[in-house]
Design a protein around this motif. Structure first.
Motif, mmCIF file in Angstrom:
data_model
loop_
_atom_site.group_PDB
_atom_site.id
_atom_site.type_symbol
_atom_site.label_atom_id
_atom_site.label_comp_id
_atom_site.label_asym_id
_atom_site.label_seq_id
_atom_site.Cartn_x
_atom_site.Cartn_y
_atom_site.Cartn_z
ATOM 1 N N ASN A 1 -6.394 8.713 7.043
ATOM 2 C CA ASN A 1 -5.991 8.577 5.636
ATOM 3 C C ASN A 1 -7.144 8.209 4.709
ATOM 4 O OD1 ASN A 1 -3.159 9.125 5.961
ATOM 5 N ND2 ASN A 1 -2.948 7.123 6.951
ATOM 6 N N LEU B 1 -6.944 8.909 0.989
ATOM 7 C CA LEU B 1 -5.915 8.234 0.198
ATOM 8 C C LEU B 1 -6.382 6.815 -0.131
ATOM 9 C CD1 LEU B 1 -2.775 9.341 2.263
ATOM 10 C CD2 LEU B 1 -3.619 10.348 0.123
ATOM 11 N N ARG C 1 0.835 -1.209 0.000
ATOM 12 C CA ARG C 1 0.000 0.000 0.000
ATOM 13 C C ARG C 1 0.869 1.258 0.000
ATOM 14 N NH1 ARG C 1 -5.370 -1.198 3.761
ATOM 15 N NH2 ARG C 1 -6.120 -2.934 2.500
ATOM 16 N N GLU D 1 -5.203 4.706 -2.128
ATOM 17 C CA GLU D 1 -4.096 3.770 -2.261
ATOM 18 C C GLU D 1 -3.741 3.133 -0.921
ATOM 19 O OE1 GLU D 1 -3.785 7.016 -2.829
ATOM 20 O OE2 GLU D 1 -3.840 7.233 -5.021
ATOM 21 N N VAL D 2 -3.980 3.875 0.151
ATOM 22 C CA VAL D 2 -3.631 3.395 1.496
ATOM 23 C C VAL D 2 -4.794 2.645 2.142
ATOM 24 C CG1 VAL D 2 -3.040 4.154 3.840
ATOM 25 C CG2 VAL D 2 -1.930 5.228 1.867
ATOM 26 N N PHE E 1 0.980 4.233 -2.793
ATOM 27 C CA PHE E 1 0.838 5.618 -2.359
ATOM 28 C C PHE E 1 1.986 6.497 -2.859
ATOM 29 C CE2 PHE E 1 2.278 8.664 0.909
ATOM 30 C CZ PHE E 1 1.295 9.623 0.732
ATOM 31 N N ARG F 1 1.863 9.899 -5.128
ATOM 32 C CA ARG F 1 2.138 11.189 -4.503
ATOM 33 C C ARG F 1 3.414 11.849 -5.015
ATOM 34 N NH1 ARG F 1 3.836 14.895 -1.086
ATOM 35 N NH2 ARG F 1 5.926 14.024 -1.274
#
Length: 361
Positions: free
Chosen positions: A353, A356, A255, A358-359, A259, A263
């Protein structure tokens, strides 16, 4: 010619190295560990502290010979230019001041990679297969690591000559910009602006600690390192404590890989803590906090150090509407507060988070 802020602080680069420790993570277990080491007591800056590999910018990191090197290796301006394609905040450390300089987004990565090799013998190279599409880096150890490490550390040869001799390319493409920290203004004589990068490894490599700069090294999870700090078994430098805190909420290295790839072009707000004394401790505020000075020049010590000297930390916190701060009630007792979005689309300091995918996916 000196860079713009050279009389106030030195430039440096640091590298967070995360290595997979097991195939998968769970809600209670990490599947990666972070590499840190202890600085010797004789060091003039941050003695006895637990830090990530890294150090001061060196003239070899900015050598024009790197341009020829990359061209000879088939790494063209287009590929190198992707490292400069950043749409967010750019503190001065990332700015290239003169045309003859190597792009700072390259030279700072080279600095972080060189320091990781000098201090811990980690040589991260661009994988021959998978190219720039991979997220994880590769650590090379099939050469005389300790001999080259000693010679580069002692100034007998250069990092560029090492890669020329080995026929390798330093893995700048899998060093992900992570953050930018500046030593508070009250430390006038020893200040550093540091670009932090993150590298991911699929396996935990062998480490070769440099005898003069490394007392001991170890791999551990973010949560375990923070707990050891709280128990006073180790002392984490403030940037390391902050970064491990926001990393601690993500237990899966895959993860994190998704991320950082997303980013990477969002930039880094300069994190320069500003201190206030309180009745029961010390408060350090960061950009976005109500108490952070407006249009701060990062050079002048602010005149309000003792403005809240009679006010407890909790009361100060309750007064604030926008918080981005660290409360210190002792060398090993820190509390972190952020009640707004984390700057630059980053991992949230308090673990919120949800923004986000992706996380959290």
């Amino acid at each position: 010619m000196l860079r713009k802020f050279a009389k106030y602080w030195r430039d440096s680069a640091s590298l967070l190295v995360l290595a997979r420790s097991k195939p998968t993570a769970s809600t209670s277990e990490y599947n990666y560990k972070v590499l840190v080491f202890k600085r010797p007591a004789k060091m003039s800056f941050m003695p006895n502290s637990i830090v990530f590999p890294g150090g001061a910018f060196d003239k070899q990191d900015d050598s024009p010979d790197w341009k020829t090197f990359f061209s000879d290796r088939g790494v063209g301006p287009g590929a190198l230019g992707t490292l400069s394609d950043v749409r967010g905040p750019r503190p001065h450390i990332f700015r290239t001041e003169r045309p003859e300089e190597l792009d700072r987004n390259l030279s700072l990565r080279l600095c972080a990679l060189r320091e990781a090799f000098e201090e811990l013998g980690l040589l991260l190279v661009t994988p021959e297969k998978g190219g720039h599409e991979r997220t994880f880096s590769q650590c090379l150890a099939s050469f005389d690591v300790t001999n080259w490490q000693r010679r580069i550390h002692d100034g007998e040869t250069t990092f560029l000559k090492l890669h020329t001799e080995l026929g390798t390319v330093p893995d700048m493409f899998h060093l992900y910009e992570w953050s930018c920290w500046l030593t508070p203004a009250m430390f006038r004589k020893r200040r550093f602006e540091t670009a932090f990068y993150l590298a991911l490894l699929d396996t935990q490599p062998e480490v070769y600690p440099e005898a003069h700069e490394v007392v001991e090294h170890f791999w551990d999870t973010p949560a375990a390192l923070l707990e050891a700090h709280r128990r006073e078994e180790i002392w984490l430098a403030p940037p390391q404590c902050y970064e491990l805190t926001r990393l601690s909420y993500v237990r899966d290295i895959d993860r994190i890989a998704r991320f950082v790839a997303t980013r990477n072009g969002l930039g880094s707000t300069r994190l320069c803590p500003v201190q206030y004394n309180a009745a029961d401790g010390v408060l350090f505020v960061l950009p976005g906090d109500d108490l952070y000075p407006h249009d701060y020049d990062h050079i002048t010590e602010h005149a309000d150090l003792d403005r809240f000297g009679a006010v407890p930390l909790e009361e100060l916190r309750q007064r604030g509407k926008r918080l981005h701060r660290v409360e210190h009630r002792g060398t090993h007792r820190q509390s972190y507060f952020l009640n707004q979005p984390q700057p630059d689309g980053h991992l949230h300091l308090a673990g919120d988070n949800r923004h986000l995918p992706e996380v959290c996916a």
